[in-house]
Design a protein around this motif. Structure first.
Motif, PDB file in Angstrom:
ATOM      1  N   SER A  17      50.678  33.898 117.750  1.00  0.00           N
ATOM      2  CA  SER A  17      49.301  33.568 118.109  1.00  0.00           C
ATOM      3  C   SER A  17      48.654  34.695 118.903  1.00  0.00           C
ATOM      4  N   ARG A  18      49.458  35.443 119.665  1.00  0.00           N
ATOM      5  CA  ARG A  18      48.893  36.540 120.450  1.00  0.00           C
ATOM      6  C   ARG A  18      48.309  37.612 119.540  1.00  0.00           C
ATOM      7  N   ARG A  19      48.960  37.888 118.404  1.00  0.00           N
ATOM      8  CA  ARG A  19      48.426  38.927 117.511  1.00  0.00           C
ATOM      9  C   ARG A  19      47.080  38.508 116.923  1.00  0.00           C
ATOM     10  N   VAL A  20      46.896  37.207 116.722  1.00  0.00           N
ATOM     11  CA  VAL A  20      45.598  36.733 116.239  1.00  0.00           C
ATOM     12  C   VAL A  20      44.540  36.939 117.317  1.00  0.00           C
ATOM     13  N   GLU A  21      44.887  36.671 118.561  1.00  0.00           N
ATOM     14  CA  GLU A  21      43.936  36.908 119.657  1.00  0.00           C
ATOM     15  C   GLU A  21      43.557  38.384 119.734  1.00  0.00           C
ATOM     16  N   TRP A  22      44.532  39.265 119.585  1.00  0.00           N
ATOM     17  CA  TRP A  22      44.227  40.699 119.607  1.00  0.00           C
ATOM     18  C   TRP A  22      43.198  41.044 118.530  1.00  0.00           C
ATOM     19  N   ALA A  23      43.412  40.507 117.325  1.00  0.00           N
ATOM     20  CA  ALA A  23      42.498  40.806 116.218  1.00  0.00           C
ATOM     21  C   ALA A  23      41.096  40.272 116.510  1.00  0.00           C
ATOM     22  N   LEU A  24      41.000  39.054 117.019  1.00  0.00           N
ATOM     23  CA  LEU A  24      39.697  38.470 117.338  1.00  0.00           C
ATOM     24  C   LEU A  24      38.971  39.307 118.392  1.00  0.00           C
ATOM     25  N   LYS A  63      36.739  25.531 107.771  1.00  0.00           N
ATOM     26  CA  LYS A  63      37.852  26.183 107.075  1.00  0.00           C
ATOM     27  C   LYS A  63      39.043  26.320 108.022  1.00  0.00           C
ATOM     28  N   VAL A  64      40.232  25.998 107.537  1.00  0.00           N
ATOM     29  CA  VAL A  64      41.458  26.047 108.332  1.00  0.00           C
ATOM     30  C   VAL A  64      42.401  27.074 107.713  1.00  0.00           C
ATOM     31  N   VAL A  65      42.845  28.035 108.528  1.00  0.00           N
ATOM     32  CA  VAL A  65      43.718  29.098 108.030  1.00  0.00           C
ATOM     33  C   VAL A  65      44.994  29.115 108.889  1.00  0.00           C
ATOM     34  N   PRO A  66      46.172  28.854 108.298  1.00  0.00           N
ATOM     35  CA  PRO A  66      47.431  28.937 109.036  1.00  0.00           C
ATOM     36  C   PRO A  66      48.128  30.279 108.797  1.00  0.00           C
ATOM     37  N   GLU A  67      49.189  30.530 109.567  1.00  0.00           N
ATOM     38  CA  GLU A  67      50.063  31.689 109.416  1.00  0.00           C
ATOM     39  C   GLU A  67      49.378  32.970 109.886  1.00  0.00           C
ATOM     40  N   SER A  68      50.019  33.666 110.817  1.00  0.00           N
ATOM     41  CA  SER A  68      49.352  34.773 111.504  1.00  0.00           C
ATOM     42  C   SER A  68      48.940  35.912 110.585  1.00  0.00           C
ATOM     43  N   PHE A  69      49.790  36.318 109.639  1.00  0.00           N
ATOM     44  CA  PHE A  69      49.408  37.426 108.763  1.00  0.00           C
ATOM     45  C   PHE A  69      48.229  37.037 107.867  1.00  0.00           C
ATOM     46  N   LEU A  72      45.146  37.187 110.013  1.00  0.00           N
ATOM     47  CA  LEU A  72      44.687  38.558 110.250  1.00  0.00           C
ATOM     48  C   LEU A  72      43.846  39.060 109.078  1.00  0.00           C
ATOM     49  N   GLU A  73      44.307  38.820 107.872  1.00  0.00           N
ATOM     50  CA  GLU A  73      43.557  39.298 106.708  1.00  0.00           C
ATOM     51  C   GLU A  73      42.249  38.530 106.548  1.00  0.00           C
ATOM     52  N   TYR A  74      42.275  37.234 106.845  1.00  0.00           N
ATOM     53  CA  TYR A  74      41.037  36.450 106.773  1.00  0.00           C
ATOM     54  C   TYR A  74      40.010  36.985 107.769  1.00  0.00           C
ATOM     55  N   ILE A  75      40.457  37.244 108.994  1.00  0.00           N
ATOM     56  CA  ILE A  75      39.563  37.790 110.015  1.00  0.00           C
ATOM     57  C   ILE A  75      38.976  39.121 109.561  1.00  0.00           C
ATOM     58  N   ASP A  76      39.824  39.976 109.007  1.00  0.00           N
ATOM     59  CA  ASP A  76      39.362  41.312 108.619  1.00  0.00           C
ATOM     60  C   ASP A  76      38.366  41.252 107.468  1.00  0.00           C
ATOM     61  N   GLU A  77      38.557  40.303 106.557  1.00  0.00           N
ATOM     62  CA  GLU A  77      37.664  40.200 105.400  1.00  0.00           C
ATOM     63  C   GLU A  77      36.374  39.447 105.725  1.00  0.00           C
ATOM     64  N   THR A  78      36.416  38.612 106.773  1.00  0.00           N
ATOM     65  CA  THR A  78      35.240  37.821 107.133  1.00  0.00           C
ATOM     66  C   THR A  78      34.304  38.594 108.057  1.00  0.00           C
ATOM     67  N   TRP A  79      34.873  39.310 109.008  1.00  0.00           N
ATOM     68  CA  TRP A  79      34.089  40.106 109.955  1.00  0.00           C
ATOM     69  C   TRP A  79      34.383  41.580 109.678  1.00  0.00           C
TER      70      TRP A  79
END
Length: 222
Positions: A17-24, A63-69, A72-79
């Motif tokens: 979860s920390r890696r998702v926070e870093w990406a956000l 929209k609900v997205v599970p799994e950290s990797f 990460l890709e969803y975040i990168d493609e959305t923003w």
């Protein structure tokens, strides 16, 4: 829409979860963080992730997205600001390969060796983990595929090595990252941890050490 509300279900001591926070935070995205008790999972977590029943879970609008990797890709493609993934398709593929390799061979092996096991199982896991790190040291760090001056997908995916692995070494009383064998990896770790966004977004070390001591005692006391 990218402007919809963002919520992250996570756990303070989890590198996932920390890696998702870093990406956000790298993307400058406002989000609501919801701390989960992974030992007493909330109805919300079970509702949002009924298949795996694990954190992290990203909620973006409806929209609900599970799994950290995947997140990460969803975040990168959305923003689109501050891209995480390389633009080149081959470089993206190689980034995914190394992220998965590190997860499967280093993270799983290190956790087994330093937190989960003792004796012969521990020695086998240690050997496997060190061999995997040797590939990363020679094949990845030597070619500088990571983000460079700005943090990228692979830095974030592998960032747990910088903070969690030394803690696991302390808890398990064994060394994995011998500085004489892994100079490039350790140089990258220090650079990663010195990044302002990273160093200000880590769990407290004393509490993290105490948590993993508890996990090790739980797993090895039988």
């Amino acid at each position: 829409m990218a402007t919809e509300k963002v919520k992250l279900l996570g756990f303070v001591f989890s590198p996932f979860s920390r890696r998702v926070e870093w990406a956000l935070k790298l993307k400058g995205i406002d989000y609501e963080y919801v701390e989960e008790d992974i030992f007493n999972k909330s109805p919300l977590l079970l509702q949002l992730n009924p298949v795996r029943k694990k954190i992290p879970v990203l909620v973006h609008g409806n929209k609900v997205v599970p799994e950290s990797f995947t997140i990460l890709e969803y975040i990168d493609e959305t923003w689109k600001q501050n891209p995480l993934m390389p633009q080149d398709p081959y470089a993206r593929a190689i980034s995914r390969f190394w992220a998965n390799f590190t997860e499967e061979k280093v993270l799983d092996g290190a956790f087994t060796a330093l937190i989960f096991s003792t004796g012969e199982q521990q020695e086998k896991a240690l050997k496997s983990t060190i061999e995997a790190l040797e590939h990363i040291e020679g094949d990845l760090m030597g070619k500088k595929i990571l983000g460079g001056e700005s943090l990228g997908y692979l830095d974030i995916a592998m960032g747990w090595i910088s903070y969690w692995l030394p803690i696991w070494e302390e808890v398990g009383s064994r060394q994995v990252l011998d500085p004489s064998k892994f100079p490039a990896t350790i140089s990258w770790m220090n650079k990663f941890l010195s990044h302002p966004l990273i160093k200000d977004n880590l769990p407290r070390r004393d509490k993290t050490v105490a948590y993993f001591h508890g996990r090790r005692n739980f797993f090895t006391s039988g």
